[in-house]
Design a protein around this motif. Sequence first.
Motif, short mmCIF file in Angstrom:
data_model
loop_
_atom_site.label_atom_id
_atom_site.label_comp_id
_atom_site.label_asym_id
_atom_site.label_seq_id
_atom_site.Cartn_x
_atom_site.Cartn_y
_atom_site.Cartn_z
N UNK A 76 0.89 -1.30 0.00
CA UNK A 76 0.17 -0.11 0.12
C UNK A 76 1.02 1.30 -0.11
N UNK A 77 2.25 1.23 0.09
CA UNK A 77 3.09 2.33 0.15
C UNK A 77 3.97 2.75 -1.20
N UNK A 78 2.98 3.64 -1.92
CA UNK A 78 3.54 4.35 -3.27
C UNK A 78 5.04 4.70 -2.97
N UNK A 79 5.46 4.86 -1.84
CA UNK A 79 7.07 5.57 -1.61
C UNK A 79 7.85 4.32 -0.91
N UNK A 80 7.62 3.19 -1.20
CA UNK A 80 8.26 1.93 -0.64
C UNK A 80 9.49 2.07 -1.70
N UNK A 81 10.47 1.35 -0.97
CA UNK A 81 11.50 1.13 -2.02
C UNK A 81 11.98 -0.51 -1.78
N UNK A 82 11.72 -1.17 -2.75
CA UNK A 82 11.39 -0.76 -4.19
C UNK A 82 9.94 -0.39 -4.18
N UNK A 83 9.36 -0.20 -5.42
CA UNK A 83 7.90 0.21 -5.55
C UNK A 83 6.92 -0.99 -5.41
#
Length: 223
Positions: A76-83
């Motif tokens: 749910x995290x659009x800013x996660x790394x990776x996407x």
Amino acid sequence: MKMVMPLLASVLAVSACVTASLCDAATKAKPKPLPTYKTSFDCTTPQASTEKLICHDAQLARMDLELDRLYRLALTDEHSVPRPNKVEIDQRFWIESRNQCGAGPQAKTCVIASYAERAFQLRQGSAIARTKDPSRLSEGPLAYRCAGFNALVAATFFTVEPGVVFLKWANSSVTLNQVPNNSGTQYRGKDYKGSYSFWQIGDEVFFQIPGSGQMSCAAEPVG
């Protein structure tokens, strides 16, 4: 005929006794079914020996549920790394890798290490996965600066029973298991290099790696 009947009765009695004894022995020898715990997958039809191991182990089952929680948060995290789309792909590869732990004598050790490292990756890459959910069973990564040690040590904890910590520094990492200790919380483990120890006593932290004495560590500010 008078002699035959008592003899026949004795033979039948002995036979019944032997049969009953064998039945009792078989009943006593029959192992009790292993308890089945809730996991993120269906334990009624586990597909791999590793999944069967997880279904019947309380520590691994709880690690599985926590890992699934972290994974769903990272999606749910659009800013996660990776996407998120790459997180999903990585998760499929991770499950395949986890299932390769198999059913050998080191299978559980392998599965614990797999979960611990994956939790570190998900928590490190997603701020949402690091939220302070009251139901969480993981914490970190927390950073520690150890005296005489150049690299920062990142620690991700699993608060299961027994506890687990994944430690990573520079190009090295190790998964340690909590051991009984009357003073603080101590984790120990080993790999081909030797033995490791991570010991928390209040605000004090001590870390030991193969070929080194015990180092005093201090937590680095997070964020």
